[in-house]
Design an enzyme around this catalytic site. Structure first.
Site, PDB file in Angstrom:
ATOM      1  N   SER A 195      -7.112   6.103   5.126  1.00 25.58           N
ATOM      2  CA  SER A 195      -6.858   4.998   6.046  1.00 25.58           C
ATOM      3  C   SER A 195      -6.267   5.506   7.356  1.00 25.58           C
ATOM      4  O   SER A 195      -5.840   6.648   7.473  1.00 25.58           O
ATOM      5  CB  SER A 195      -5.903   4.007   5.388  1.00 25.58           C
ATOM      6  N   ASP A 257       3.456  -7.465  -2.816  1.00 24.33           N
ATOM      7  CA  ASP A 257       2.565  -6.415  -3.262  1.00 24.33           C
ATOM      8  C   ASP A 257       2.418  -6.589  -4.765  1.00 24.33           C
ATOM      9  O   ASP A 257       3.025  -5.869  -5.541  1.00 24.33           O
ATOM     10  CB  ASP A 257       3.209  -5.057  -2.908  1.00 24.33           C
TER      11      ASP A 257
END
Lengths: 507, 507
Positions: A195, A257
């Site tokens: 990423s 999360d």
């Protein structure tokens, strides 16, 4: 109901139609419910916004992309009817009601998410339900497969595919730039998608981009990996597990999360690249995702269990994440340090960690005996084979294979931050270091960042250099220096240790 | 980061800014997080959308209303910084983590919802958490007060204030048009705010609008109630409990109705009008909100308990909701039937139910002795006092006080639906009747609707009229007739009962 079209010159990639509140009421629909637009032979479902005043009665306002899709222009008349909710809304409600969903239900949700059939409200309710009610491992497997299978997948046939993933939170983590060439040099296949930074100072893709282009489609990735055995590319260039990105868009503003969704998110991308074996690096530290050894063990157990559902062999390595890896933070500084490591001149902590992880893969791939993987990784590194492989990969990705660590251009504006006092360096704040590096311009300014000069645990005297800031502009350098002096990211502990016996005597 | 402004010519009442994905990444923010825009001395927080292509790098696109608010125009340069999350996001996450919130935390959430500081994602997560984890009665009290106190409130001082509320789901429910004049005629104060139809054939506000205007602000309502003791107005004209409307916007697309939030929603509006005493009508039936007597009892207990927290005395009445109330469905037809009842010529079921509920209020208000409320309500109705009071209220609201049931204009296009077979009329589908009335044009076409001609439980022969459809256009009448023949909303049961003994013999 027939309404006149007004086209708004925006394209937001959401199927929306804006109606006057009264028209919506007469249609019998609430805001954020759906209408079907009938335009000639075309029909298009859109989520309804309502307004008291911007859009008058008798008008439906459509963004440019929706209008184009339906072949509608200003002044056209379009017929609207309330549309059915997609069935996946029922499944979302079922999950909210604490029931487990089956394979087909997860599949339906993922398809509707990707088709734009679900509004942000419905997607948020789904993610919230997963956070509050969690999923069984069975369910996690269904969702992971649904996410991976509804997206692009790499076809790297013939050979087993190896992969690695580091859970985030540690700055300066450039180990992928060592692991991929070591593993590929050993003859194994490792197609690593990475990423870019959003809140960090450099993502692996940003760092690799200093050395070579990183944006490739699936076919290009397959070509490069077939040729070299490895790649380090940007995940955003290929459409792997796209539904995952949509779920993440909901998680971030809420700062949640959901445990099993986090595991699913990592593994869906691994499943999509066709991985047979994955090593998960779990950095443990006060500012990383994993705070305690208990948590680390839970992550490890769950990654392994999900791997079993997907037919992927998973091993986990708990690593120290309480300070940066190596000394460099920021794209160019990190790329330079990774090259130094491949050239044999980098700090041992970076080499150490990279070889540990690479070694696990080498053992799993059968190119090193049990217990000898790390040693084999060192050999590949020290013999220069890894550097050669990295140059081969850089070339295949379109970079300059003759690159050396000395050729890397880093920020020309530099300042040395010195210690404000004397003591032992007992800790440093990853978060503050990242904030300073970002103020200096990272990751946008590739040459910006931080180079640590002190070592943990060592004595530091007032005025000793502790780190250097690099920037591409004088102004950003000044901002970063100001911040560094405010934040004081290095924690010193006075030399009191020696005086403890005296205190004891006093007691 | 400095970006050039591009103004989009839309106003959507949401503070949004659209950036190129790369700029957002370099700012370190994810989609749906917040930025602060610094424009001269003004600063404005906006929720970020990101796009790959619509907005190029270096540009920030703002909707017209946000740009105007900041005094920005096309081509201006604006400075952007990531903005802090409001603290209420933490409280939402706390609720997601199954913890109870305190008074200040609910207050903070409601304020941020109203100030536009929370995105739809965050509001959805909150409502989802309330649905999944529910609230204690303590919490429900905090939220109800926070919702009511952050909005307009009526000031009707001096006298106790009475109110009523019917939980939804029953078509033809015009009892408010009888209860308000009966109660006001008895000298009590009853400021009734009602809703318009969204999915039904006529809301009480739509029905009352046939007789008089219904949109008033708080001061106007106070004036009318001071003069007449009563009002029947549209809740949307006054800003009572506005946060509730925002929560409802999330509940509808999900088709969820969190139990305590539903109770909170009703009671916040009652608290905002300053009610001291409220009677809650709980219609029980297969197509209403309350399906079983157990559920009805739970609703009753919880309404009463919440009332205690708010200092409002609550009584609940469970009523039959399995068929329409009276014979008329649709705004003008219902207004006419209500007038007929006030004039003394309407079906007894409507009068019956209205006097039951009004009687409870009369007893609570001390104008009827315990057990004599219903009788007193009848007296007020039959003496014509209620009709006089209704005319007084109609006049105060700006309508024609000389109105009679015969003067009400109903749809000129009519069709009679006949029974397709013979049998006992044992049931009818509220939902189908509403669908047919809406197809005929209700609630938009005031004169459209349904008039039932059969009675439940009676024998019906093939070809007997069962109901009439009224419409304002020939076309809509045809559509409604077609639908009526498809749906067959009246359930007949064959005359088999008499043959059961024969079957028994066969066995």
């Amino acid at each position: 109901m027939e309404l006149e079209v007004r086209v708004w010159d925006i394209r937001v990639g959401r199927n929306e139609a804006t109606l006057n509140e009264e028209d919506a009421r007469h249609l019998g629909i609430h805001p954020r419910e759906r209408v079907t637009l009938f335009a000639g032979r075309k029909r298009q479902v859109a989520i309804v916004n309502t307004t008291k005043s911007v859009v008058e009665k008798g008008i439906v306002a459509l963004p440019r992309d929706v209008a184009d899709e339906c072949g509608l222009k200003d002044g056209d008349v379009v017929s609207l009817k309330p549309a059915e909710k997609p069935r996946s809304v029922e499944f979302i409600r079922k999950k909210m009601e604490k029931q487990a969903l089956n394979e087909g239900e997860y599949e339906a949700i993922v398809r509707d998410v990707l088709a734009g059939n679900l509004s942000e409200i419905e997607i948020t309710a789904f993610v919230s339900a997963l956070y509050i009610n969690d999923m069984t491992m069975e369910e996690t497997g269904y969702l992971t497969k649904a996410i991976a299978e509804n997206g692009e997948r790499l076809k790297l046939e013939g050979k087993p595919v190896f992969d690695k993933h580091s859970l985030g939170g540690v700055p300066g983590n450039k180990i992928t730039l060592l692991i991929v060439p070591i593993v590929a040099a050993a003859g194994l296949t490792i197609p690593k998608t990475s990423s870019r930074a959003i809140t960090s100072a450099s993502g692996t893709a940003d760092t690799m981009e200093v050395l070579a282009p990183v944006t490739f489609n699936a076919q290009e990735i397959e070509g490069i990996v077939d040729k070299t055995g490895g790649i380090i590319c940007w995940g955003g260039g290929v459409n792997l597990a796209p539904a995952d990105d949509i779920f993440i868009r909901v998680e971030h503003p809420l700062a949640i999360d959901p445990h099993n969704l986090a595991i699913c998110s990592v593994m869906a991308k691994k499943y999509a690249v066709g991985a047979d074996y994955v090593v998960i690096d779990l950095p443990l530290g006060p500012e990383t995702k994993v705070r305690t050894m208990e948590e680390a063990k839970k992550y490890a157990r769950d990654f392994i269990a999900l791997g079993e559902k997907l037919g992927i062999k998973v091993e986990c390595a708990v690593t120290y994440g309480d300070k940066p890896i190596g000394r460099a933070i920021g794209p160019a500084l990190e790329a330079r340090e990774a090259l130094q490591a491949l050239e044999g001149t980098a700090p041992s902590s970076l080499t150490e960690k990279s070889c540990e992880i690479a070694g696990i893969i080498l053992e799993a791939g059968g190119v090193a005996r049990k217990g000898e993987g790390k040693g084999r990784a060192y050999d590949i590194l020290q013999s220069g084979e890894a550097l050669d492989k990295m140059r081969e990969i850089i070339k295949a990705q379109g970079g300059d294979p003759s690159v050396t660590s000395e050729k890397i251009v880093v920020g020309p504006h530099r300042a040395t931050i010195t210690s404000p006092g004397s003591g032992y360096a007992v800790g440093m704040s990853n978060k503050d270091l990242v904030t300073i590096a970002r103020a200096a311009g990272a990751p946008r300014d590739k040459g910006a960042g931080i180079l640590l000069t002190l070592s943990m645990g060592k004595k530091v005297k007032k005025g000793d250099p502790v780190f250097e800031i690099y920037a591409e502009s004088e102004y950003k350098l000044e901002q970063a220096v100001k911040l560094a002096n405010q934040l004081q990211p290095i924690e010193l502990e006075g030399m009191l240790l020696e005086r403890i016996p005296e205190y004891r005597v006093v007691e």
